[in-house]
Design an enzyme around this catalytic site. Structure first.
Site, PDB file in Angstrom:
ATOM      1  N   TYR A  42       0.859  -0.789   0.243  1.00 31.37           N
ATOM      2  CA  TYR A  42      -0.253   0.273   0.368  1.00 31.37           C
ATOM      3  C   TYR A  42       0.836   1.101  -0.151  1.00 31.37           C
ATOM      4  O   TYR A  42       0.596   2.337  -0.257  1.00 31.37           O
ATOM      5  CB  TYR A  42      -1.166  -0.209   1.646  1.00 31.37           C
ATOM      6  CG  TYR A  42      -2.539  -0.810   1.339  1.00 31.37           C
ATOM      7  CD1 TYR A  42      -1.696  -1.692   0.520  1.00 31.37           C
ATOM      8  CD2 TYR A  42      -3.274  -0.186   1.109  1.00 31.37           C
ATOM      9  CE1 TYR A  42      -3.433  -3.454   0.609  1.00 31.37           C
ATOM     10  CE2 TYR A  42      -4.755  -0.641   1.340  1.00 31.37           C
ATOM     11  CZ  TYR A  42      -4.935  -2.152   0.774  1.00 31.37           C
ATOM     12  OH  TYR A  42      -5.387  -2.620   1.005  1.00 31.37           O
ATOM     13  N   LYS A  63       3.093 -15.804   2.442  1.00 27.84           N
ATOM     14  CA  LYS A  63       3.641 -16.069   0.785  1.00 27.84           C
ATOM     15  C   LYS A  63       4.831 -16.033   0.995  1.00 27.84           C
ATOM     16  O   LYS A  63       5.333 -15.631  -0.163  1.00 27.84           O
ATOM     17  CB  LYS A  63       3.026 -15.133  -0.399  1.00 27.84           C
ATOM     18  CG  LYS A  63       3.394 -15.695  -2.217  1.00 27.84           C
ATOM     19  CD  LYS A  63       1.928 -17.089  -1.668  1.00 27.84           C
ATOM     20  CE  LYS A  63       1.272 -17.662  -3.203  1.00 27.84           C
ATOM     21  NZ  LYS A  63       1.248 -18.727  -3.375  1.00 27.84           N
ATOM     22  N   ASP A 112      -2.808 -18.756  -0.177  1.00 28.04           N
ATOM     23  CA  ASP A 112      -3.471 -19.594  -0.642  1.00 28.04           C
ATOM     24  C   ASP A 112      -4.279 -20.401  -0.190  1.00 28.04           C
ATOM     25  O   ASP A 112      -5.859 -20.404   0.155  1.00 28.04           O
ATOM     26  CB  ASP A 112      -2.506 -19.449  -1.776  1.00 28.04           C
ATOM     27  CG  ASP A 112      -2.175 -19.836  -1.937  1.00 28.04           C
ATOM     28  OD1 ASP A 112      -1.054 -20.297  -0.983  1.00 28.04           O
ATOM     29  OD2 ASP A 112      -1.353 -20.202  -3.120  1.00 28.04           O
ATOM     30  N   ASP A 134      -6.389  -7.484   4.418  1.00 26.75           N
ATOM     31  CA  ASP A 134      -7.174  -6.516   3.558  1.00 26.75           C
ATOM     32  C   ASP A 134      -8.299  -8.089   3.056  1.00 26.75           C
ATOM     33  O   ASP A 134     -10.185  -7.603   3.336  1.00 26.75           O
ATOM     34  CB  ASP A 134      -6.614  -5.209   2.811  1.00 26.75           C
ATOM     35  CG  ASP A 134      -8.257  -4.598   2.113  1.00 26.75           C
ATOM     36  OD1 ASP A 134      -9.298  -4.311   2.375  1.00 26.75           O
ATOM     37  OD2 ASP A 134      -8.396  -4.853   0.869  1.00 26.75           O
ATOM     38  N   ASP A 159     -12.417  -9.284   4.334  1.00 29.41           N
ATOM     39  CA  ASP A 159     -13.712  -9.103   3.782  1.00 29.41           C
ATOM     40  C   ASP A 159     -14.190 -10.854   3.366  1.00 29.41           C
ATOM     41  O   ASP A 159     -15.402 -11.182   4.250  1.00 29.41           O
ATOM     42  CB  ASP A 159     -13.091  -9.067   2.618  1.00 29.41           C
ATOM     43  CG  ASP A 159     -14.083  -7.245   2.674  1.00 29.41           C
ATOM     44  OD1 ASP A 159     -13.074  -6.586   3.392  1.00 29.41           O
ATOM     45  OD2 ASP A 159     -14.583  -6.793   1.418  1.00 29.41           O
TER      46      ASP A 159
HETATM   47  C1  IPM Z   1     -10.374  -1.116   4.439  1.00 26.73           C
HETATM   48  C2  IPM Z   1     -10.738  -0.253   2.978  1.00 26.73           C
HETATM   49  C3  IPM Z   1      -9.008   0.002   2.754  1.00 26.73           C
HETATM   50  C4  IPM Z   1      -7.983  -0.748   2.218  1.00 26.73           C
HETATM   51  C5  IPM Z   1      -9.409   0.670   0.945  1.00 26.73           C
HETATM   52  C6  IPM Z   1     -10.094   1.581   1.269  1.00 26.73           C
HETATM   53  C7  IPM Z   1      -7.994   1.878   1.451  1.00 26.73           C
HETATM   54  O1  IPM Z   1     -10.236  -1.912   2.044  1.00 26.73           O
HETATM   55  O2  IPM Z   1     -10.555  -0.417   5.575  1.00 26.73           O
HETATM   56  O3  IPM Z   1     -10.361  -2.474   4.322  1.00 26.73           O
HETATM   57  O4  IPM Z   1      -7.608  -1.426   1.500  1.00 26.73           O
HETATM   58  O5  IPM Z   1      -7.125  -1.028   3.558  1.00 26.73           O
HETATM   59 MN    MN Z   2     -10.923  -3.662   2.926  1.00 26.20          MN
END
Ligand code: IPM
Ligand code: MN
Ligand code: NAD
Length: 374
Positions: A141, A191, A223, A247, A251
Site C-alpha cells: 500500500y 507468501k 492461498d 485486507d 472481507d
Molecule cells: C479497508 C479498505 C481500504 C483498505 C481501502 C478503501 C483503502 O478496503 O479498510 O479494508 O484497503 O485498507
Molecule cells: Mn477492505
C-alpha cells in the site's frame, strides 16, 4: 470523563453509520455521566469536492489533537476514474499513516442469531472466535516506487511491496500479546514460497515467537489460509498478516459472521492521547456501499461496535464498552436486523433498538419505538 472524538463520516453510507453511532455514544455518555465532544471533519470524496484534498490539513490536525477518531467510509463511483489525480482512498491511507496506527484489529465472532445468515453451515461457524491483526501502515500500500508511466509505446505501472524487520517485529509482538489474553495461538499468514517480504516476515515472526513459548505458532501460506478460513474457521485464534493479505482475508472472514456490515475494527499505534492511552482510529471494515447509500438501510453495527472498541482501547471505559457490546448482542437476539442480515429494520430502527437495550429504563419513548419496530 471528558473526551474529544473526531468523526470522519466520509462518503456513501459513511455519514449514515457515523450519525447512528454518534447517537449511541451520546446515550452511553448520558447513562454513565461522561462528556464526549464529537465533531465532524471532511475526508475522502466529499473532501476532494469541497477542499480539493482527500485529507485536508485541518482534518488531520483535528485528528492529531483528538482522544480518538471514528471513521465511516470513503470512496464511490464518482471518484473512481483511474486517471484522476486525487482519490478518496488516499485520504484514508494518509490518516492511518499519520496517526501511526500500524495494527488493525478485526475481530470476527458470529452472533448465534445470525448463524443461518452466513453462507457457511451453522455447525462450521458456531464456535468461531478470531481476531485478525492486519499490518496497516506498510507493505504494498505504501512502498515506493509506486507510479504509472509510458514506456515503449505502452503504459506501465509499478507498486512496491516492502517491509522492514522492525515493522514486522512490532506487529508480531502485538499478536502474541493478544494471544496470551485468549487461547494462546497465533497463525501467521504470508507468501514465503514466492515473496522476499514474506520470507523476512516469517523469519521475524518465528524469532519473536521464542519470547512467547506459551503461545503456539502456526505459519500458513496466504492461498491455503483463504481455504482454511472456510474449512476450519473455529481453529483460529489470532491471525497476523501483512497489509494487503489482511485486507482481502478479512472481507472473506466477514462472511463467517453473516455480513460485512457487522464487522468493526480498531487501529492502534504508539501515539498516545491525553488519557495516556493509544489514540486509535476506529472504523467498520466495510466500504461506502454506493449501492445502498442514501436509502437509510445500512447496517450500523460495524461502526457501533468500532465505537465500543474505542471506549475500551482509547478511553479505558471497559464497563461502557461491554455494556454497548451487550446492547448490540441483545438487539440481534431480538431479531431486529437490517436487510443485509435478512431483516427489515432500517438504520434508524436498529440504532434505536440498540440505545434502548443500552439503558432500558432511560426513556419509555424508546420502548414504544422498539415495539413498533418489532
Ligand atoms: C479497508 C479498505 C481500504 C483498505 C481501502 C478503501 C483503502 O478496503 O479498510 O479494508 O484497503 O485498507
Ligand atoms: Mn477492505
Ligand atoms: P463495500 O464494502 O462498500 O460494499 C460491498 C457490499 O457490502 C455491497 O453490496 C454493500 O451494499 C454491502 N455493505 C457494505 N457495508 C454495509 C453495511 N454497513 N450495511 C449493509 N450492507 C453493506 O465495498 P465496495 O462496493 O467494493 O466498495 C465501495 C467503495 O468503498 C469503493 O470506493 C471502495 O474503495 C470503498 N471502500 C472504503 C473503505 C473504507 O473507507 N474503510 C473500505 C472498503 C471499501
Amino acid at each position: 470523563m471528558k473526551a474529544t472524538i473526531v468523526c470522519l463520516p466520509g462518503d456513501g453510507i459513511g455519514p449514515e453509520v457515523v450519525r447512528a453511532t454518534q447517537s449511541v455514544l451520546e446515550a452511553v455518555a448520558d447513562a454513565f455521566g461522561h462528556t464526549f465532544e464529537m465533531e465532524d471533519y471532511p475526508i475522502g470524496g466529499i473532501a476532494i469536492d469541497q477542499f480539493q484534498s482527500p485529507l485536508p490539513d485541518f482534518t488531520l490536525q483535528a485528528c492529531q489533537n483528538a482522544d480518538a477518531v471514528l471513521l465511516g467510509a470513503v470512496g464511490g463511483p464518482q471518484w473512481d476514474d483511474p486517471d484522476a489525480p486525487l482519490r478518496p482512498e488516499q485520504g484514508l491511507l494518509k490518516i492511518r499513516k499519520e496517526l501511526g496506527v500500524y495494527a488493525n484489529l478485526r475481530p470476527v465472532k458470529p452472533h448465534p442469531r445470525l448463524l443461518h445468515t452466513s453462507p457457511l453451515k451453522p455447525e462450521k461457524i458456531a464456535n468461531v472466535d478470531l481476531i485478525f491483526v492486519r499490518e496497516l501502515t506498510s507493505g504494498v500500500y505504501f512502498g515506493q516506487p509506486k507510479r504509472r508511466w509510458m514506456e515503449a509505446g505502452e503504459e506501465r505501472a509499478v507498486d512496491t511491496m516492502t517491509y522492514t524487520e522492525s515493522e514486522v517485529r512490532r506487529i508480531a509482538h502485538l499478536a502474541f500479546q493478544l494471544a496470551r489474553q485468549r487461547r494462546r495461538k497465533v497463525t501467521s499468514i504470508d507468501k514465503a514460497n514466492v515473496l522476499e517480504t514474506s520470507r523476512l516476515w516469517r523469519k521475524v515472526v518465528t524469532e519473536v515467537a521464542r519470547e512467547y513459548p506459551d503461545v503456539t505458532l502456526e505459519h500458513l501460506l496466504v492461498d491455503a489460509a483463504a481455504m482454511y478460513l472456510i474449512q476450519r474457521p473455529s481453529s483460529f485464534d489470532i491471525l497476523v498478516t501483512e497489509n494487503m493479505f489482511g485486507d482481502i482475508l478479512t472481507d472473506e472472514a466477514s462472511m463467517l459472521a453473516g455480513s460485512m456490515g457487522n464487522m468493526p475494527s480498531a487501529s492502534l499505534g504508539e501515539q498516545q492521547n491525553r488519557h495516556g492511552r493509544p489514540r486509535g482510529l476506529y472504523e467498520p471494515i466495510h466500504g461506502s456501499a454506493p449501492d445502498i447509500a442514501g436509502k437509510g438501510m445500512a447496517n450500523p453495527v460495524g461502526t457501533i461496535l468500532s465505537a465500543a472498541l474505542m471506549l475500551r482501547h482509547s478511553l479505558g471505559l471497559e464497563e461502557e464498552a461491554q455494556t454497548l457490546e451487550r446492547a448490540v448482542e441483545e438487539t440481534l437476539s431480538l431479531g431486529i436486523l437490517t436487510p443485509d442480515l435478512g431483516g427489515s429494520a432500517n438504520t434508524e430502527a436498529m440504532t434505536r433498538a440498540i440505545i434502548e437495550q443500552l439503558a432500558p429504563s432511560r426513556s419509555p419513548a424508546w420502548d414504544q419505538a422498539a415495539q413498533t419496530i418489532r
